[in-house]
Design a protein around this motif. Structure first.
Motif, PDB file in Angstrom:
ATOM      1  N   PRO A 198       0.810  -1.227   0.000  1.00 32.02           N
ATOM      2  CA  PRO A 198       0.000   0.000   0.000  1.00 32.02           C
ATOM      3  C   PRO A 198       0.837   1.268   0.000  1.00 32.02           C
ATOM      4  N   ASP A 199       2.087   1.162   0.453  1.00 27.07           N
ATOM      5  CA  ASP A 199       2.967   2.327   0.495  1.00 27.07           C
ATOM      6  C   ASP A 199       3.330   2.829  -0.895  1.00 27.07           C
ATOM      7  N   ARG A 200       3.130   1.976  -1.921  1.00 32.52           N
ATOM      8  CA  ARG A 200       3.551   2.347  -3.268  1.00 32.52           C
ATOM      9  C   ARG A 200       2.437   2.194  -4.301  1.00 32.52           C
ATOM     10  N   LEU A 201       1.203   2.031  -3.842  1.00 33.78           N
ATOM     11  CA  LEU A 201       0.091   1.901  -4.776  1.00 33.78           C
ATOM     12  C   LEU A 201      -0.088   3.162  -5.613  1.00 33.78           C
ATOM     13  N   HIS A 202      -0.523   2.983  -6.842  1.00 36.94           N
ATOM     14  CA  HIS A 202      -0.779   4.051  -7.817  1.00 36.94           C
ATOM     15  C   HIS A 202       0.199   5.205  -7.628  1.00 36.94           C
ATOM     16  N   VAL A 203      -0.255   6.457  -7.508  1.00 33.94           N
ATOM     17  CA  VAL A 203       0.681   7.582  -7.527  1.00 33.94           C
ATOM     18  C   VAL A 203       1.558   7.669  -6.285  1.00 33.94           C
ATOM     19  N   HIS A 204       1.239   6.938  -5.214  1.00 39.20           N
ATOM     20  CA  HIS A 204       2.064   7.002  -4.012  1.00 39.20           C
ATOM     21  C   HIS A 204       3.507   6.576  -4.290  1.00 39.20           C
ATOM     22  N   GLY A 205       3.698   5.672  -5.224  1.00 38.91           N
ATOM     23  CA  GLY A 205       5.039   5.141  -5.458  1.00 38.91           C
ATOM     24  C   GLY A 205       5.833   5.839  -6.528  1.00 38.91           C
ATOM     25  N   PHE A 206       5.321   6.938  -7.063  1.00 39.84           N
ATOM     26  CA  PHE A 206       5.977   7.575  -8.203  1.00 39.84           C
ATOM     27  C   PHE A 206       7.277   8.273  -7.834  1.00 39.84           C
ATOM     28  N   HIS A 207       7.314   8.988  -6.741  1.00 40.12           N
ATOM     29  CA  HIS A 207       8.449   9.862  -6.418  1.00 40.12           C
ATOM     30  C   HIS A 207       8.776   9.709  -4.937  1.00 40.12           C
ATOM     31  N   THR A 208      10.018   9.464  -4.593  1.00 39.32           N
ATOM     32  CA  THR A 208      10.379   9.350  -3.188  1.00 39.32           C
ATOM     33  C   THR A 208      10.199  10.687  -2.471  1.00 39.32           C
ATOM     34  N   TYR A 209       9.869  10.581  -1.187  1.00 40.46           N
ATOM     35  CA  TYR A 209       9.722  11.777  -0.360  1.00 40.46           C
ATOM     36  C   TYR A 209       9.914  11.344   1.083  1.00 40.46           C
ATOM     37  N   PRO A 210      10.919  11.867   1.773  1.00 44.46           N
ATOM     38  CA  PRO A 210      11.234  11.355   3.108  1.00 44.46           C
ATOM     39  C   PRO A 210      10.133  11.624   4.119  1.00 44.46           C
TER      40      PRO A 210
ATOM     41  N   ARG B 281       0.159   5.139 -13.367  1.00 43.88           N
ATOM     42  CA  ARG B 281      -0.278   5.385 -11.994  1.00 43.88           C
ATOM     43  C   ARG B 281      -1.396   6.434 -11.956  1.00 43.88           C
ATOM     44  N   LEU B 282      -1.297   7.459 -12.784  1.00 41.68           N
ATOM     45  CA  LEU B 282      -2.357   8.465 -12.852  1.00 41.68           C
ATOM     46  C   LEU B 282      -3.652   7.858 -13.385  1.00 41.68           C
ATOM     47  N   ASP B 283      -3.526   6.935 -14.315  1.00 39.69           N
ATOM     48  CA  ASP B 283      -4.697   6.240 -14.849  1.00 39.69           C
ATOM     49  C   ASP B 283      -5.358   5.406 -13.755  1.00 39.69           C
ATOM     50  N   ASP B 284      -4.538   4.734 -12.941  1.00 40.60           N
ATOM     51  CA  ASP B 284      -5.075   3.957 -11.820  1.00 40.60           C
ATOM     52  C   ASP B 284      -5.818   4.863 -10.839  1.00 40.60           C
ATOM     53  N   LEU B 285      -5.219   6.017 -10.532  1.00 37.97           N
ATOM     54  CA  LEU B 285      -5.848   6.933  -9.588  1.00 37.97           C
ATOM     55  C   LEU B 285      -7.184   7.437 -10.118  1.00 37.97           C
ATOM     56  N   ALA B 286      -7.225   7.760 -11.393  1.00 36.17           N
ATOM     57  CA  ALA B 286      -8.463   8.279 -11.983  1.00 36.17           C
ATOM     58  C   ALA B 286      -9.611   7.285 -11.833  1.00 36.17           C
ATOM     59  N   ARG B 287      -9.308   5.995 -11.871  1.00 32.56           N
ATOM     60  CA  ARG B 287     -10.350   4.979 -11.703  1.00 32.56           C
ATOM     61  C   ARG B 287     -10.800   4.847 -10.250  1.00 32.56           C
TER      62      ARG B 287
ATOM     63  N   ASP C 242      -7.065  14.113 -17.982  1.00 33.28           N
ATOM     64  CA  ASP C 242      -7.860  13.303 -18.897  1.00 33.28           C
ATOM     65  C   ASP C 242      -6.932  12.396 -19.702  1.00 33.28           C
ATOM     66  N   PRO C 243      -7.471  11.334 -20.336  1.00 35.17           N
ATOM     67  CA  PRO C 243      -6.620  10.399 -21.080  1.00 35.17           C
ATOM     68  C   PRO C 243      -5.763  11.064 -22.152  1.00 35.17           C
ATOM     69  N   GLY C 244      -6.294  12.080 -22.799  1.00 37.52           N
ATOM     70  CA  GLY C 244      -5.513  12.760 -23.828  1.00 37.52           C
ATOM     71  C   GLY C 244      -4.289  13.455 -23.259  1.00 37.52           C
ATOM     72  N   THR C 245      -4.436  14.071 -22.107  1.00 31.96           N
ATOM     73  CA  THR C 245      -3.301  14.744 -21.478  1.00 31.96           C
ATOM     74  C   THR C 245      -2.269  13.731 -21.019  1.00 31.96           C
ATOM     75  N   ARG C 246      -2.732  12.612 -20.463  1.00 30.37           N
ATOM     76  CA  ARG C 246      -1.789  11.579 -20.030  1.00 30.37           C
ATOM     77  C   ARG C 246      -0.992  11.038 -21.215  1.00 30.37           C
ATOM     78  N   GLU C 247      -1.656  10.844 -22.326  1.00 30.61           N
ATOM     79  CA  GLU C 247      -0.945  10.360 -23.516  1.00 30.61           C
ATOM     80  C   GLU C 247       0.012  11.414 -24.045  1.00 30.61           C
ATOM     81  N   ALA C 248      -0.376  12.682 -23.939  1.00 27.96           N
ATOM     82  CA  ALA C 248       0.508  13.763 -24.379  1.00 27.96           C
ATOM     83  C   ALA C 248       1.770  13.822 -23.526  1.00 27.96           C
ATOM     84  N   ILE C 249       1.654  13.533 -22.247  1.00 27.98           N
ATOM     85  CA  ILE C 249       2.815  13.524 -21.359  1.00 27.98           C
ATOM     86  C   ILE C 249       3.797  12.447 -21.804  1.00 27.98           C
TER      87      ILE C 249
END
Length: 425
Positions: free
Chosen positions: A60-72, A250-256, A136-143
């Motif tokens: 759970p510590d790294r689910l979806h966007v939680h695991g994207f970027h370390t932060y102490p 991960r952003l797609d997972d969060l959106a759901r 939105d999906p279009g922005t995620r694909e653009a990234i």
């Protein structure tokens, strides 16, 4: 031999720890039994699974966007989720004035509440905004498409043996191998060349931030120690695309997971001791984990990333509360009085923005200065009433203390982490 085994055990313990609220175990409680029970449940988080037992999908510590970027020292997502659901009503406005990387904000959105976050660290604000943006999906694909273009740009410069686009300070020269520094320079230049949706450029900047330490000589995010590391030519650009793909997924997972109609979090660069970006009586609840006194130094931890993203850290430099660099100059009594003043000022700011009857949940850990323990629950109790809050409940768990120079401060009684609920009068 026994000493070597002990050293390996300590190293293993340090390597495994992620969020401080990640140990679990029995909790002592006080106050309202029902609320205290919920706090104990929130703190009771199982240790992360071993890598062989599973991956991010099992942690759970790294689910979806939680695991994207370390932060102490971020709050564990399970703790945040349980506090949000136990202490707030549906559609409530929940504030985290020390939002960091956005853990509480993400869990607030998933729970169907309106999330508001502030932080004095501009890196935290950018990171929390990206992680809670609900693109939105279009922005995620653009990234992702833009990341591939940046990588191609960097590869082209590497193949042409192009020089750096700027002069780098000694800190960067010492942190990166020369060819890695050149590739990172090209990635940053490629991001700067991006034209179009500024949200895409902001997201790509956070991807660059996420890989900086991974391709550096630094041994960890919270250590300035460097060691040799073999990084193949072209690897930084490939990792940049891979990390962007991970972010998009991960952003797609969060959106759901976020219920329909729940807005993206509002995240502001603001001082938690002032909260100028929020109006009076606009918040239904506060769930937060303020910096632990004398424990971390976020300015130092994030100096590399702040520099590479060109973020203005002057506010963080002057206003960061609890910073180890400042408490190191104080004796125990002065440290205690300083922490009372800083914590009290933050509570008064929270009281101003909270509606009458609003509850404030704080996760705070004990710390130490000059060999003396600073007990977070006791210090909070001395300032809460004067800030306009009444005590409701507390749950506390024993925690290991990793800072060698102050370990003796907890000889008589162990270091403890607390979840404490106050209520605005």
């Amino acid at each position: 031999r026994g000493g070597r085994r002990a050293a390996r055990t300590r190293a293993s313990a340090v390597k495994k720890r992620r969020s401080l609220t990640h140990v679990g175990g029995a909790a002592s409680t006080a106050g309202d039994p029902a609320v205290a029970g919920k706090l104990a449940e929130a703190l009771d988080v199982a240790p992360a699974p071993e890598p062989a037992a599973g991956g991010a999908e099992d942690d759970p510590d790294r689910l979806h966007v939680h695991g994207f970027h370390t932060y102490p020292a971020r709050m564990h997502p399970t703790t945040a989720a349980r506090l949000v659901r136990a202490l707030t009503a549906e559609r409530a406005t929940v504030l985290d004035p020390f939002c960091g990387s956005g853990t509480v904000l993400v869990e607030t959105m998933i729970a169907g509440r309106r999330a508001v976050g502030t932080d004095l660290n501009p890196l935290a604000v950018r990171l929390a905004r990206v992680k809670t943006a609900l693109y939105d999906p279009g922005t995620r694909e653009a990234i992702l498409g833009a990341a591939r273009g940046v990588a191609a740009f960097a590869d082209g410069r590497r193949e042409r043996r192009a020089g750096a686009t700027r002069r780098y300070p000694p800190e960067d020269v010492q942190t990166f191998d020369p060819h890695v520094l050149l590739e990172l320079d090209s990635i940053r230049a490629g991001i700067a060349e991006h034209r179009g949706d500024p949200r895409v450029q902001e997201a790509l900047g956070l991807v660059l931030s996420a890989i900086l330490v991974k391709v550096s000589r630094r041994t960890s995010d919270t250590s300035a120690t460097v060691a040799p590391r073999r990084i193949a030519a072209g690897f930084p650009a490939r990792l940049f695309v891979k990390k962007t793909d991970e972010l998009v997924r991960r952003l797609d997972d969060l959106a759901r997971l976020v219920p329909p109609g729940v807005p993206a979090a509002r995240v502001e660069l603001d001082d938690a001791t002032r909260l100028r970006s929020l109006g009076a009586a606009t918040v239904d609840a506060v769930i937060t984990s303020p910096p632990y006194a004398a424990t971390y130094d976020y300015l130092a931890h994030h100096a590399l990333r702040l520099r590479w993203l060109g973020l203005d850290a002057r506010g963080l430099s002057t206003g960061e509360i609890g910073a180890r660099r400042r408490y190191a100059e104080l004796d125990a009594q002065a440290a205690r009085e300083t922490w009372k003043r800083e914590l009290g000022t933050a509570l008064r700011a929270m009281a101003r923005v909270c509606r009458s009857g609003a509850r404030v949940a704080l996760v705070l850990g004990d710390s130490a200065v000059q060999g003396e323990a600073l007990r977070a629950d006791s210090i909070l109790a001395t300032v809460a009433d004067g800030a306009g809050f009444a005590f409701v409940a507390r749950a506390s768990q024993i925690r290991p203390h990793f800072h060698g120079p102050t370990v003796r401060a907890f000889d008589k009684a162990p270091r403890t982490e607390h979840a404490i609920v106050l209520q605005k009068r």
